[in-house]
Design a protein around this motif. Structure first.
Motif, PDB file in Angstrom:
ATOM      1  N   ARG A 155      36.162  47.436  30.142  1.00  0.00           N
ATOM      2  CA  ARG A 155      36.116  47.646  31.596  1.00  0.00           C
ATOM      3  C   ARG A 155      36.185  49.106  31.914  1.00  0.00           C
ATOM      4  O   ARG A 155      36.784  49.895  31.401  1.00  0.00           O
ATOM      5  CB  ARG A 155      37.261  46.946  32.293  1.00  0.00           C
ATOM      6  CG  ARG A 155      37.044  45.460  32.310  1.00  0.00           C
ATOM      7  CD  ARG A 155      38.010  44.839  33.256  1.00  0.00           C
ATOM      8  NE  ARG A 155      37.741  43.422  33.305  1.00  0.00           N
ATOM      9  CZ  ARG A 155      38.460  42.596  34.002  1.00  0.00           C
ATOM     10  NH1 ARG A 155      39.476  43.016  34.699  1.00  0.00           N
ATOM     11  NH2 ARG A 155      38.182  41.329  34.005  1.00  0.00           N
ATOM     12  N   ARG A 177      47.645  47.031  25.856  1.00  0.00           N
ATOM     13  CA  ARG A 177      47.289  46.116  26.941  1.00  0.00           C
ATOM     14  C   ARG A 177      46.146  45.198  26.504  1.00  0.00           C
ATOM     15  O   ARG A 177      46.191  43.991  26.729  1.00  0.00           O
ATOM     16  CB  ARG A 177      46.884  46.907  28.190  1.00  0.00           C
ATOM     17  CG  ARG A 177      46.609  46.014  29.387  1.00  0.00           C
ATOM     18  CD  ARG A 177      45.326  46.301  30.145  1.00  0.00           C
ATOM     19  NE  ARG A 177      44.286  47.028  29.512  1.00  0.00           N
ATOM     20  CZ  ARG A 177      43.196  46.474  28.939  1.00  0.00           C
ATOM     21  NH1 ARG A 177      43.052  45.173  28.881  1.00  0.00           N
ATOM     22  NH2 ARG A 177      42.257  47.229  28.411  1.00  0.00           N
ATOM     23  N   GLU A 178      45.155  45.778  25.845  1.00  0.00           N
ATOM     24  CA  GLU A 178      44.013  44.989  25.367  1.00  0.00           C
ATOM     25  C   GLU A 178      44.470  43.917  24.373  1.00  0.00           C
ATOM     26  O   GLU A 178      43.990  42.782  24.410  1.00  0.00           O
ATOM     27  CB  GLU A 178      43.013  45.924  24.711  1.00  0.00           C
ATOM     28  CG  GLU A 178      41.751  45.265  24.249  1.00  0.00           C
ATOM     29  CD  GLU A 178      40.794  46.274  23.642  1.00  0.00           C
ATOM     30  OE1 GLU A 178      40.470  46.109  22.441  1.00  0.00           O
ATOM     31  OE2 GLU A 178      40.393  47.214  24.334  1.00  0.00           O
ATOM     32  N   ASP A 214      46.474  51.554  26.485  1.00  0.00           N
ATOM     33  CA  ASP A 214      45.336  50.685  26.756  1.00  0.00           C
ATOM     34  C   ASP A 214      45.073  49.748  25.577  1.00  0.00           C
ATOM     35  O   ASP A 214      44.736  48.574  25.766  1.00  0.00           O
ATOM     36  CB  ASP A 214      44.092  51.519  27.071  1.00  0.00           C
ATOM     37  CG  ASP A 214      42.968  50.679  27.624  1.00  0.00           C
ATOM     38  OD1 ASP A 214      43.221  49.864  28.549  1.00  0.00           O
ATOM     39  OD2 ASP A 214      41.836  50.818  27.138  1.00  0.00           O
ATOM     40  N   ASP A 262      46.201  41.116  26.677  1.00  0.00           N
ATOM     41  CA  ASP A 262      45.419  40.285  27.600  1.00  0.00           C
ATOM     42  C   ASP A 262      44.000  40.000  27.124  1.00  0.00           C
ATOM     43  O   ASP A 262      43.278  39.196  27.724  1.00  0.00           O
ATOM     44  CB  ASP A 262      45.404  40.878  29.004  1.00  0.00           C
ATOM     45  CG  ASP A 262      44.651  42.190  29.135  1.00  0.00           C
ATOM     46  OD1 ASP A 262      43.875  42.567  28.227  1.00  0.00           O
ATOM     47  OD2 ASP A 262      44.850  42.866  30.169  1.00  0.00           O
ATOM     48  N   GLY A 263      43.550  40.655  26.049  1.00  0.00           N
ATOM     49  CA  GLY A 263      42.237  40.373  25.483  1.00  0.00           C
ATOM     50  C   GLY A 263      41.049  40.918  26.254  1.00  0.00           C
ATOM     51  O   GLY A 263      39.910  40.732  25.857  1.00  0.00           O
ATOM     52  N   VAL A 264      41.292  41.604  27.379  1.00  0.00           N
ATOM     53  CA  VAL A 264      40.196  42.127  28.179  1.00  0.00           C
ATOM     54  C   VAL A 264      39.747  43.468  27.596  1.00  0.00           C
ATOM     55  O   VAL A 264      40.555  44.354  27.352  1.00  0.00           O
ATOM     56  CB  VAL A 264      40.632  42.314  29.656  1.00  0.00           C
ATOM     57  CG1 VAL A 264      39.493  42.935  30.475  1.00  0.00           C
ATOM     58  CG2 VAL A 264      41.058  40.987  30.248  1.00  0.00           C
ATOM     59  N   THR A 265      38.439  43.607  27.350  1.00  0.00           N
ATOM     60  CA  THR A 265      37.901  44.834  26.791  1.00  0.00           C
ATOM     61  C   THR A 265      36.705  45.308  27.609  1.00  0.00           C
ATOM     62  O   THR A 265      36.116  44.536  28.380  1.00  0.00           O
ATOM     63  CB  THR A 265      37.423  44.639  25.345  1.00  0.00           C
ATOM     64  OG1 THR A 265      36.373  43.675  25.334  1.00  0.00           O
ATOM     65  CG2 THR A 265      38.553  44.186  24.441  1.00  0.00           C
TER      66      THR A 265
END
Length: 94
Positions: free
Chosen positions: A94, A85-86, A82, A89-92
């Motif tokens: 969730r 992946r973060e 994770d 893609d920069g998405v945190t």
């Protein structure tokens, strides 16, 4: 747990060279091999009670603790995935 002498598939403790041989085109085949590796392990402990203990590196370890160790290891590695992946893609959060 079942007292079987099993040769490590991927080099054994302390040997991380299997990470050097990763080939994304083999992902499905490698996943099937992992699932097939689980089958004899499940069969080996099918009749073993969770309270059964073995000597593991000089310490008593029950089948229950072996399963808890595996769950912890999977959790830890999923956490690493994770974080990777973060970073991609920069998405945190969730």
């Amino acid at each position: 747990m079942a007292g079987q002498d099993v040769t490590p598939l991927h080099g054994g403790p302390g040997d991380d060279t299997d990470f050097d041989r990763v080939d994304p085109s083999r992902a499905e085949q490698d996943f099937r091999a992992l699932r097939e590796e689980w089958r004899p392990a499940d069969e080996a402990v099918a009749a073993v009670p969770f309270t059964h203990e073995i000597d593991f590196r000089g310490e008593a370890m029950s089948l229950r603790m072996a399963y808890l160790h595996l769950i912890g290891e999977y959790s830890r590695h999923n956490g690493h995935a994770d974080l990777l992946r973060e970073a991609l893609d920069g998405v945190t959060g969730r």
